[in-house]
Design an enzyme around this catalytic site. Structure first.
Site, PDB file in Angstrom:
ATOM      1  N   ALA A   1      10.229  38.276 -11.949  1.00 18.71           N
ATOM      2  CA  ALA A   1       9.270  37.167 -11.883  1.00 18.71           C
ATOM      3  C   ALA A   1       8.992  36.831 -10.425  1.00 18.71           C
ATOM      4  O   ALA A   1       7.905  37.095  -9.914  1.00 18.71           O
ATOM      5  CB  ALA A   1       9.799  35.966 -12.646  1.00 18.71           C
TER       6      ALA A   1
ATOM      7  N   SER B   1       6.637  43.485 -14.185  1.00 18.31           N
ATOM      8  CA  SER B   1       6.393  42.099 -13.760  1.00 18.31           C
ATOM      9  C   SER B   1       6.118  41.167 -14.930  1.00 18.31           C
ATOM     10  O   SER B   1       5.510  41.556 -15.932  1.00 18.31           O
ATOM     11  CB  SER B   1       5.198  42.075 -12.809  1.00 18.31           C
ATOM     12  OG  SER B   1       4.582  40.802 -12.811  1.00 18.31           O
ATOM     13  N   LYS B   2       6.486  39.915 -14.749  1.00 16.19           N
ATOM     14  CA  LYS B   2       6.242  38.865 -15.738  1.00 16.19           C
ATOM     15  C   LYS B   2       4.760  38.708 -16.068  1.00 16.19           C
ATOM     16  O   LYS B   2       4.403  38.152 -17.095  1.00 16.19           O
ATOM     17  CB  LYS B   2       6.792  37.538 -15.227  1.00 16.19           C
ATOM     18  CG  LYS B   2       5.940  36.903 -14.124  1.00 16.19           C
ATOM     19  CD  LYS B   2       6.347  35.478 -13.885  1.00 16.19           C
ATOM     20  CE  LYS B   2       5.418  34.646 -13.042  1.00 16.19           C
ATOM     21  NZ  LYS B   2       4.513  35.236 -12.098  1.00 16.19           N
TER      22      LYS B   2
ATOM     23  N   ARG C   1       5.507  56.123   0.534  1.00 20.32           N
ATOM     24  CA  ARG C   1       4.345  56.629   1.287  1.00 20.32           C
ATOM     25  C   ARG C   1       4.572  56.771   2.784  1.00 20.32           C
ATOM     26  O   ARG C   1       3.904  57.561   3.421  1.00 20.32           O
ATOM     27  CB  ARG C   1       3.130  55.725   1.051  1.00 20.32           C
ATOM     28  CG  ARG C   1       3.282  54.297   1.487  1.00 20.32           C
ATOM     29  CD  ARG C   1       1.897  53.673   1.650  1.00 20.32           C
ATOM     30  NE  ARG C   1       1.168  53.600   0.405  1.00 20.32           N
ATOM     31  CZ  ARG C   1       1.009  52.477  -0.312  1.00 20.32           C
ATOM     32  NH1 ARG C   1       1.537  51.340   0.090  1.00 20.32           N
ATOM     33  NH2 ARG C   1       0.316  52.491  -1.418  1.00 20.32           N
TER      34      ARG C   1
ATOM     35  N   THR D   1      10.186  39.548  -1.247  1.00 20.41           N
ATOM     36  CA  THR D   1      10.072  40.902  -0.684  1.00 20.41           C
ATOM     37  C   THR D   1       8.861  40.907   0.258  1.00 20.41           C
ATOM     38  O   THR D   1       8.057  39.965   0.235  1.00 20.41           O
ATOM     39  CB  THR D   1       9.792  41.942  -1.798  1.00 20.41           C
ATOM     40  OG1 THR D   1       8.506  41.651  -2.366  1.00 20.41           O
ATOM     41  CG2 THR D   1      10.848  41.941  -2.893  1.00 20.41           C
TER      42      THR D   1
ATOM     43  N   ASN E   1       9.210  52.190  -9.431  1.00 20.63           N
ATOM     44  CA  ASN E   1       9.184  50.847  -8.832  1.00 20.63           C
ATOM     45  C   ASN E   1       7.962  50.595  -7.951  1.00 20.63           C
ATOM     46  O   ASN E   1       7.504  49.460  -7.861  1.00 20.63           O
ATOM     47  CB  ASN E   1      10.486  50.672  -8.017  1.00 20.63           C
ATOM     48  CG  ASN E   1      10.391  49.546  -7.010  1.00 20.63           C
ATOM     49  OD1 ASN E   1      10.467  48.375  -7.375  1.00 20.63           O
ATOM     50  ND2 ASN E   1      10.208  49.884  -5.738  1.00 20.63           N
TER      51      ASN E   1
ATOM     52  N   ILE F   1      12.334  45.428  -3.423  1.00 19.72           N
ATOM     53  CA  ILE F   1      13.183  45.675  -4.590  1.00 19.72           C
ATOM     54  C   ILE F   1      13.709  47.113  -4.585  1.00 19.72           C
ATOM     55  O   ILE F   1      14.890  47.362  -4.855  1.00 19.72           O
ATOM     56  CB  ILE F   1      12.375  45.379  -5.874  1.00 19.72           C
ATOM     57  CG1 ILE F   1      12.137  43.866  -5.980  1.00 19.72           C
ATOM     58  CG2 ILE F   1      13.075  45.925  -7.121  1.00 19.72           C
ATOM     59  CD1 ILE F   1      11.083  43.461  -6.993  1.00 19.72           C
TER      60      ILE F   1
ATOM     61  N   LEU G   1       1.753  57.933  -3.801  1.00 23.24           N
ATOM     62  CA  LEU G   1       1.790  58.140  -5.258  1.00 23.24           C
ATOM     63  C   LEU G   1       0.472  57.843  -5.968  1.00 23.24           C
ATOM     64  O   LEU G   1       0.355  58.115  -7.167  1.00 23.24           O
ATOM     65  CB  LEU G   1       2.934  57.321  -5.864  1.00 23.24           C
ATOM     66  CG  LEU G   1       4.323  57.829  -5.455  1.00 23.24           C
ATOM     67  CD1 LEU G   1       5.391  56.792  -5.817  1.00 23.24           C
ATOM     68  CD2 LEU G   1       4.643  59.164  -6.106  1.00 23.24           C
TER      69      LEU G   1
ATOM     70  N   TYR H   1      -3.423  44.601 -12.358  1.00 19.70           N
ATOM     71  CA  TYR H   1      -1.971  44.526 -12.172  1.00 19.70           C
ATOM     72  C   TYR H   1      -1.303  44.076 -13.473  1.00 19.70           C
ATOM     73  O   TYR H   1      -0.292  44.656 -13.895  1.00 19.70           O
ATOM     74  CB  TYR H   1      -1.659  43.560 -11.030  1.00 19.70           C
ATOM     75  CG  TYR H   1      -0.193  43.423 -10.688  1.00 19.70           C
ATOM     76  CD1 TYR H   1       0.529  44.494 -10.159  1.00 19.70           C
ATOM     77  CD2 TYR H   1       0.474  42.211 -10.874  1.00 19.70           C
ATOM     78  CE1 TYR H   1       1.876  44.360  -9.831  1.00 19.70           C
ATOM     79  CE2 TYR H   1       1.819  42.067 -10.541  1.00 19.70           C
ATOM     80  CZ  TYR H   1       2.510  43.142 -10.024  1.00 19.70           C
ATOM     81  OH  TYR H   1       3.847  43.017  -9.700  1.00 19.70           O
TER      82      TYR H   1
HETATM   83  N1  LIG Z   1       8.381  40.846  -5.557  1.00 16.77           N
HETATM   84  C1  LIG Z   1       8.203  40.299  -6.736  1.00 16.77           C
HETATM   85  O1  LIG Z   1       8.369  39.093  -6.937  1.00 16.77           O
HETATM   86  C2  LIG Z   1       7.793  41.161  -7.897  1.00 16.77           C
HETATM   87  C3  LIG Z   1       7.527  40.502  -9.116  1.00 16.77           C
HETATM   88  C4  LIG Z   1       7.204  41.270 -10.230  1.00 16.77           C
HETATM   89  C5  LIG Z   1       7.168  42.651 -10.136  1.00 16.77           C
HETATM   90  N2  LIG Z   1       7.418  43.268  -8.947  1.00 16.77           N
HETATM   91  C6  LIG Z   1       7.320  44.732  -8.942  1.00 16.77           C
HETATM   92  O2  LIG Z   1       8.316  45.317  -8.158  1.00 16.77           O
HETATM   93  C7  LIG Z   1       7.826  46.509  -7.546  1.00 16.77           C
HETATM   94  C8  LIG Z   1       8.221  46.511  -6.078  1.00 16.77           C
HETATM   95  O3  LIG Z   1       7.693  45.357  -5.469  1.00 16.77           O
HETATM   96  P1  LIG Z   1       8.184  44.818  -4.054  1.00 16.77           P
HETATM   97  O4  LIG Z   1       7.910  43.355  -4.078  1.00 16.77           O
HETATM   98  O5  LIG Z   1       9.532  45.318  -3.738  1.00 16.77           O
HETATM   99  O6  LIG Z   1       7.086  45.558  -3.104  1.00 16.77           O
HETATM  100  P2  LIG Z   1       7.107  45.887  -1.520  1.00 16.77           P
HETATM  101  O7  LIG Z   1       5.679  46.058  -1.108  1.00 16.77           O
HETATM  102  O8  LIG Z   1       7.909  44.871  -0.810  1.00 16.77           O
HETATM  103  O9  LIG Z   1       7.812  47.315  -1.456  1.00 16.77           O
HETATM  104  C9  LIG Z   1       7.217  48.403  -2.140  1.00 16.77           C
HETATM  105  C10 LIG Z   1       7.480  49.708  -1.422  1.00 16.77           C
HETATM  106  O10 LIG Z   1       6.808  50.729  -2.190  1.00 16.77           O
HETATM  107  C11 LIG Z   1       5.925  51.476  -1.358  1.00 16.77           C
HETATM  108  N3  LIG Z   1       4.742  51.844  -2.146  1.00 16.77           N
HETATM  109  C12 LIG Z   1       3.902  50.996  -2.783  1.00 16.77           C
HETATM  110  N4  LIG Z   1       2.911  51.700  -3.369  1.00 16.77           N
HETATM  111  C13 LIG Z   1       3.134  53.003  -3.103  1.00 16.77           C
HETATM  112  C14 LIG Z   1       2.451  54.210  -3.416  1.00 16.77           C
HETATM  113  N5  LIG Z   1       1.293  54.196  -4.082  1.00 16.77           N
HETATM  114  N6  LIG Z   1       2.950  55.388  -2.999  1.00 16.77           N
HETATM  115  C15 LIG Z   1       4.093  55.417  -2.288  1.00 16.77           C
HETATM  116  N7  LIG Z   1       4.776  54.314  -1.925  1.00 16.77           N
HETATM  117  C16 LIG Z   1       4.309  53.112  -2.329  1.00 16.77           C
HETATM  118  C17 LIG Z   1       5.577  50.514  -0.218  1.00 16.77           C
HETATM  119  O11 LIG Z   1       5.156  51.238   0.930  1.00 16.77           O
HETATM  120  C18 LIG Z   1       6.901  49.774  -0.010  1.00 16.77           C
HETATM  121  O12 LIG Z   1       7.775  50.511   0.807  1.00 16.77           O
HETATM  122  C19 LIG Z   1       6.307  46.555  -7.771  1.00 16.77           C
HETATM  123  O13 LIG Z   1       5.983  47.556  -8.708  1.00 16.77           O
HETATM  124  C20 LIG Z   1       5.981  45.172  -8.350  1.00 16.77           C
HETATM  125  O14 LIG Z   1       5.043  45.262  -9.401  1.00 16.77           O
HETATM  126  C21 LIG Z   1       7.719  42.545  -7.828  1.00 16.77           C
END
Ligand SMILES: NC(=O)c1ccc[n+]([C@@H]2O[C@H](COP(=O)([O-])OP(=O)(O)OC[C@H]3O[C@@H](n4cnc5c(N)ncnc54)[C@H](O)[C@@H]3O)[C@@H](O)[C@H]2O)c1
Length: 262
Positions: free
Chosen positions: A186, A142-143, A39, A190, A91, A19, A65, A155
């Site tokens: 939701a 997130s949902k 990271r 990814t 994010n 995302i 982070l 979470y």
């Molecule tokens: N994918 C989904 O369906 C979904 C649903 C609800 C919420 N989300 C939220 O969206 C956000 C992004 O999710 P995504 O699916 O894109 O994840 P992802 O793992 O595909 O990408 C996340 C990126 O953030 C980096 N990252 C994660 N934690 C880190 C930290 N502590 N320090 C530095 N870098 C960090 C990872 O290395 C990665 O590059 C999250 O916060 C998640 O809660 C995602």
């Protein structure tokens, strides 16, 4: 619609993948300068290099982070480079399955650091610069805060926290004209989602059952769709929108479940 984001410096935590990367791409396509705070320096740089090759500007700061001092350092690095911050997208995070039955004190606290503590710290340290630019904040959430998921207490608590902080900061920052909103996700395909679904007994069947329940078009939300809403909320075009939790989920959380069978 001109979002007037030309040369605006916007931090996106976790902007190298999923995302976050989607948000970085849409920001760059609008002429903004996305700054990835993530990271893995190599992953971050890959995205920056691809954008630079297209004649766009982007920057990255490597930061883990979960370390409390990382947020302050990252904000400082952005200010050293650009001298301003026009937007912050919180994010980075992970659905790490710290459950009630199968969790622990250490696991629960560590998960809060992975998912919500740095949302606070990034906003805290970026605030003076956001006050100067009258910038905007978007928290990705997130949902699970609304629906629960089972087996992922920390979470879910973090996402409840992200949503509460959105309302709380929207109030505290009214006096500076800083708007704060959430985009609630939701089901978005990814690297994180793929990793999560692979932990389940029959991943392909589970995925088919989930998508069949997504009312609009029975499909996953794309990172670009999350990004489009996020970038709109960052822009002046949404100038009277603050404190809102916006569900970009094809109706998954709020529409009638019976729709899945119709
Ligand atoms: N994918 C989904 O369906 C979904 C649903 C609800 C919420 N989300 C939220 O969206 C956000 C992004 O999710 P995504 O699916 O894109 O994840 P992802 O793992 O595909 O990408 C996340 C990126 O953030 C980096 N990252 C994660 N934690 C880190 C930290 N502590 N320090 C530095 N870098 C960090 C990872 O290395 C990665 O590059 C999250 O916060 C998640 O809660 C995602």
């Amino acid at each position: 619609m001109d979002l007037k984001l030309q040369n605006k410096v916007v931090i996106v935590t976790g902007g190298a993948k999923g995302i976050g990367e989607g948000i970085v791409q849409v920001l760059a396509s609008e002429g903004a300068i996305p700054v990835i705070v993530g990271r893995n320096a190599e992953d971050n740089q890959k995205v920056v290099d691809a954008l630079t090759a297209q004649g766009k500007e982007a920057f990255q700061v490597a930061a883990e982070l979960t370390q409390p001092e990382a947020s302050e350092k990252a904000v400082k690095a952005v200010l050293e480079k650009y001298g301003r911050i026009d937007g912050l997208v919180n994010n980075a995070g992970v659905n790490d399955g710290v459950g009630l039955e199968n969790g622990s004190y250490e696991g629960f606290i560590a998960s809060l650091h992975k998912n919500v503590v740095h949302y606070y710290l990034m906003a805290h340290y970026a605030l003076p610069a956001l006050k100067a630019s009258k910038g905007s904040i978007v928290n990705i959430s997130s949902k699970t805060a609304d629906t629960g998921q089972g087996g992922t207490s920390a979470y879910a608590a973090s996402n409840g926290g992200r949503n509460a902080l959105t309302r709380e900061w929207a109030v505290e920052l009214l006096k500076y004209g800083i708007r704060v909103n959430s985009v609630i996700v939701a089901e978005c395909w990814t690297p994180l989602y793929e990793k999560w679904i692979e932990t389940l007994p029959n991943p392909q069947e589970k995925l088919a059952a989930i998508t069949a329940n997504i009312p609009l078009e029975n499909r996953m939300t794309t990172a670009e769709e999350i990004a489009n809403m996020t970038v709109f909320l960052l822009s002046e075009t949404s100038s009277h929108t603050t404190g809102q939790l916006i569900y970009v989920d094809g109706g998954y959380v709020h529409l009638d479940r019976a729709l899945a069978n119709s």
